[in-house]
Write a protein that holds these residues in place. Structure first.
Motif, short mmCIF file in Angstrom:
data_model
loop_
_atom_site.label_atom_id
_atom_site.label_comp_id
_atom_site.label_asym_id
_atom_site.label_seq_id
_atom_site.Cartn_x
_atom_site.Cartn_y
_atom_site.Cartn_z
N ARG A 297 0.82 -1.21 0.00
CA ARG A 297 0.00 0.00 0.00
C ARG A 297 0.86 1.26 0.00
NH1 ARG A 297 -4.56 -1.69 -2.14
NH2 ARG A 297 -5.83 -3.00 -0.77
N ILE A 298 2.01 1.22 0.67
CA ILE A 298 2.89 2.39 0.67
C ILE A 298 3.40 2.66 -0.73
CG2 ILE A 298 5.13 3.23 1.49
CD1 ILE A 298 4.52 1.79 4.14
N VAL A 299 3.85 1.61 -1.42
CA VAL A 299 4.31 1.77 -2.80
C VAL A 299 3.16 2.25 -3.69
CG1 VAL A 299 5.24 0.57 -4.81
CG2 VAL A 299 6.13 0.06 -2.53
N GLN A 300 1.99 1.69 -3.49
CA GLN A 300 0.84 2.08 -4.31
C GLN A 300 0.51 3.55 -4.13
OE1 GLN A 300 -3.08 0.64 -3.12
NE2 GLN A 300 -3.48 0.03 -5.24
N GLU A 301 0.46 4.01 -2.89
CA GLU A 301 0.12 5.40 -2.63
C GLU A 301 1.21 6.34 -3.15
OE1 GLU A 301 -1.77 8.78 -1.68
OE2 GLU A 301 -2.59 6.73 -1.68
N ALA A 302 2.47 5.93 -3.00
CA ALA A 302 3.56 6.77 -3.51
C ALA A 302 3.49 6.88 -5.03
CB ALA A 302 4.90 6.19 -3.07
N LEU A 303 3.21 5.77 -5.72
CA LEU A 303 3.07 5.82 -7.18
C LEU A 303 1.86 6.65 -7.60
CD1 LEU A 303 3.95 2.15 -8.20
CD2 LEU A 303 5.40 4.18 -8.29
N THR A 304 0.79 6.59 -6.82
CA THR A 304 -0.39 7.42 -7.11
C THR A 304 -0.03 8.90 -7.04
OG1 THR A 304 -1.87 5.73 -6.22
CG2 THR A 304 -2.74 7.96 -6.41
N ASN A 305 0.75 9.28 -6.03
CA ASN A 305 1.18 10.67 -5.91
C ASN A 305 2.08 11.07 -7.06
OD1 ASN A 305 -0.26 11.03 -3.54
ND2 ASN A 305 1.46 10.49 -2.22
N VAL A 306 2.92 10.14 -7.52
CA VAL A 306 3.78 10.45 -8.67
C VAL A 306 2.92 10.72 -9.91
CG1 VAL A 306 5.54 9.53 -10.24
CG2 VAL A 306 5.75 9.18 -7.77
N VAL A 307 1.93 9.85 -10.15
CA VAL A 307 1.07 10.01 -11.32
C VAL A 307 0.29 11.32 -11.25
CG1 VAL A 307 -0.92 9.04 -12.52
CG2 VAL A 307 0.91 7.53 -11.72
N ARG A 308 -0.19 11.66 -10.07
CA ARG A 308 -1.09 12.80 -9.95
C ARG A 308 -0.36 14.12 -9.78
NH1 ARG A 308 -5.36 11.33 -5.39
NH2 ARG A 308 -6.16 13.36 -6.06
N HIS A 309 0.81 14.12 -9.15
CA HIS A 309 1.41 15.39 -8.75
C HIS A 309 2.82 15.63 -9.28
CE1 HIS A 309 -1.99 15.62 -6.04
NE2 HIS A 309 -1.59 14.54 -5.38
N ALA A 310 3.55 14.58 -9.62
CA ALA A 310 4.97 14.78 -9.91
C ALA A 310 5.21 15.43 -11.28
CB ALA A 310 5.72 13.44 -9.83
N GLY A 311 4.35 15.13 -12.24
CA GLY A 311 4.56 15.68 -13.56
C GLY A 311 5.80 15.12 -14.24
N THR A 312 6.09 13.86 -14.04
CA THR A 312 7.24 13.22 -14.64
C THR A 312 6.82 11.89 -15.25
OG1 THR A 312 9.48 12.38 -14.21
CG2 THR A 312 7.84 12.05 -12.48
N GLY A 313 7.65 11.37 -16.13
CA GLY A 313 7.33 10.10 -16.76
C GLY A 313 8.17 8.96 -16.26
N HIS A 314 8.87 9.16 -15.15
CA HIS A 314 9.75 8.10 -14.67
C HIS A 314 9.88 8.20 -13.15
CE1 HIS A 314 13.79 6.65 -13.42
NE2 HIS A 314 13.43 5.61 -14.17
N CYS A 315 9.97 7.05 -12.51
CA CYS A 315 10.25 6.99 -11.07
C CYS A 315 10.92 5.66 -10.78
CB CYS A 315 8.99 7.18 -10.23
SG CYS A 315 7.83 5.80 -10.31
#
Length: 390
Positions: A297-315
């Motif tokens: 769940r921690i990885v899932q939520e962190a990836l969700t934040n990347v998709v929604r807020h980071a504005g990048t195509g890689h993590c």
């Protein structure tokens, strides 16, 4: 009439019958003999005591009055100390019943019982003790009654304290379960809705110029929606199960996700336009269910934040299986969270999960840019297997 009620009434009648038989059949016996007999006969009032404590108190008072007043000691050569010890033995049953009433009945009933018992004992001692015996017998009777009341009060307070603790435990368990359900629903829905929103935006922009890309976006939306609906359905079915065994079987049919599902999670994130590089280190092995689910769940939520807020195509996702702890890290090189999103429910849920497992969580912007989420979850020590059992 139930069996317990019949047993109680039979015990009460036997008490009266044996008491009258004892006093009427041996009228010239000493008061001590009569008192011991009445004390033993009072044990038959256990059923009455549980159902009607005040009636049991009245019956024990009747026995004490019969021993002390109706059949007083007749041995003139007996010393006063021995002569009046029968009084204390006969009143001992009264004090025991009084302590039970104080411990289990309401305060008003306890006050009435104490007042009646004190009055009867005072009249008995005042009417059949004289001189020094009056003072000594009164003090001893008062101390005995006070001791029984104190024991009853302590028992009442202990029971009330246990009830309060149990109520608090139930309340805390309900709150913890509500928080767990809220975290599960948030993690499940936020990630899926974020991916759906991204794919819908992509599809709406290319539907005229690139129909194949639009169809791919719609396919991703459909797959993510079906998976989310299936997860919600499993959660609601588990919540509605009244039978614990049925709930357990439902959970067994729908196991919780774990780190083994990271590949599927990264594939869904890639469909949303963010490529995820996963790096695993250490000895990969089965983990306790709560740690495995929390790490996922921690990885899932962190990836969700990347998709929604980071504005990048890689993590990048790094998972380290240590000997004593599990480390999870999600790093991106985007613009980071904005508009206070770093303080939303996602990070709050992460901190709650990590805190429940006595771990540590670090989440914040990186000096070189981007955002970093790092969680450390302690692992239980493996159970040592004796050599002869191998």
């Amino acid at each position: 009439m139930t069996r317990t009620k019949v047993t109680a009434w039979v015990g009460g009648f036997l008490h009266l019958f044996l008491l009258l038989l004892l006093l009427g059949g041996a009228p010239r016996a000493s008061g001590t003999v009569h008192a011991v007999g009445s004390l033993l006969a009072a044990s038959l009032l256990v059923g009455v005591l549980r159902r009607m404590p005040l009636l049991a108190l009245g019956m024990t008072l009747f026995g004490a009055i019969a021993v002390v007043a109706v059949f007083p000691p007749r041995h003139v050569h007996t010393s006063p100390a021995v002569s009046y010890q029968g009084e204390f033995l006969s009143l001992l049953a009264v004090d025991l019943v009084l302590g039970f009433i104080v411990a289990t009945r309401t305060r008003r009933a306890s006050i009435v019982a104490v007042a009646v018992s004190f009055t009867v004992q005072l009249l008995l001692i005042g009417g059949f003790a004289h001189g020094d015996n009056l003072t000594v017998n009164g003090v001893i009777a008062l101390l005995a009654m006070a001791a029984s009341c104190m024991v009853g009060l302590l028992s009442r307070e202990r029971r009330e304290h246990a009830v309060a603790l149990r109520t608090q435990e139930v309340s805390e368990a309900v709150t913890a379960e509500r928080l767990r359900i809220a975290r599960e629903l948030h993690d499940m829905i936020a990630h899926s809705i974020g991916i759906i929103a991204i794919q819908a935006g992509v599809g709406s922009r290319v539907i005229q110029t690139q129909p194949a890309e639009a169809r791919e976006a719609l396919r991703a939306i459909e797959a993510t929606s079906r998976e989310t609906l299936s997860g919600l359905r499993r959660t609601l079915v588990a919540l509605r199960q009244a039978d614990p065994e049925a709930a357990a079987s439902a959970q067994a049919l729908a196991p919780s996700p774990g780190l083994a599902d990271i590949e599927r999670l990264t594939a869904a994130t890639a469909d949303a336009g963010v490529r995820v590089d996963v790096h695993l280190s250490g000895e990969q092995r089965p983990l306790p269910a709560d740690i495995d689910l929390s790490a996922y769940r921690i990885v899932q939520e962190a990836l969700t934040n990347v998709v929604r807020h980071a504005g990048t195509g890689h993590c990048r996702v790094a998972i380290d299986y240590g000997d004593e702890e599990l480390s999870v890290e999600v790093v991106d090189d985007g613009r980071g969270a904005k508009n206070g999103s770093a303080h939303g429910f996602g990070l709050v849920g992460m901190r709650e999960r990590v805190g429940l497992l006595h771990g540590q969580l670090i989440a914040g912007p990186r000096p070189e840019g981007g955002f970093r989420v790092a969680a450390t979850l302690p692992l239980p020590q493996p159970v040592a297997v004796p050599a002869e059992a191998r």
